[in-house]
Write an enzyme that holds these catalytic residues in place. Sequence first.
Site, PDB file in Angstrom:
ATOM      1  CE1 TYR A  96      -3.790   2.425   0.638  1.00 37.11           C
ATOM      2  CE2 TYR A  96      -2.341   3.341   2.322  1.00 37.11           C
ATOM      3  CZ  TYR A  96      -3.475   3.431   1.530  1.00 37.11           C
ATOM      4  OH  TYR A  96      -4.289   4.542   1.629  1.00 37.11           O
ATOM      5  CB  ALA A 127       5.058   0.349  -2.795  1.00 36.92           C
ATOM      6  CE  LYS A 129      -3.381   5.682  -1.332  1.00 36.25           C
ATOM      7  NZ  LYS A 129      -4.370   6.513  -2.061  1.00 36.25           N
TER       8      LYS A 129
END
Length: 231
Positions: free
Chosen positions: A144, A146, A148
Amino acid sequence: MTTHVITGAGSGIGRAVARRLAARGDRLIVVARDEARAATLTADFPGAVAIVADLARPEAIAPAVGDAGIPGEIDSLIHAAGIVQLGPVGALPPAAWTDQLAVNLVAPAELTRVLLPRLRAARGQVLFVGSGASLNAHPDWSAYAASKHGLKALADSLRGEEAPHGVRVTSVYPGRTATPMQAEVHAQEGAVYDPSRWIDPESVATAILTAVDLPPDAVISDLTVRPGPAR
């Protein structure tokens, strides 16, 4: 009339933003994953137009935009959709990575690419709803975070590229917010979910609208929103 394209309008932060924009009479174009979802959203927001595109399939976005009959000028594109799957690097299957990267990063990049001519025509704005995970990655949050982190990189590059065209770019990084996604995160963490501990989605919506409504001589490039003192 001011026109906004918004993903994630069905729940959480995206819904709070869409509701506020609709209440003040702005035109909404909502992105829905299928026809049933599109019917629900256009009923919830009378006068809205739907782009029917599953963000898990970014390659479907361009033809869906072409089929939607949307206007030639878009004042803002607000990326508020997202998915999350937690787990340690040693246990996450490839699908956990590819799914989150597709929805959280590749789809925003593709939707932005397709709508850029309309955003340039309006000298509009692209706003990415990131996360505290955009800035710091914690154990079990690798995939997640990565996606974002990548969203922040996308925004930073786009900001420089589109400044000559008059398009503003904003990244908003909310901390934990009382949304259905947060309830899902707590379930994955095996923790008790108490929404009163976290930011109200309406507070994040206020921050987003502050950036969107800023006069065109300025831009909020990065905005972090954190939970306030314990109540």
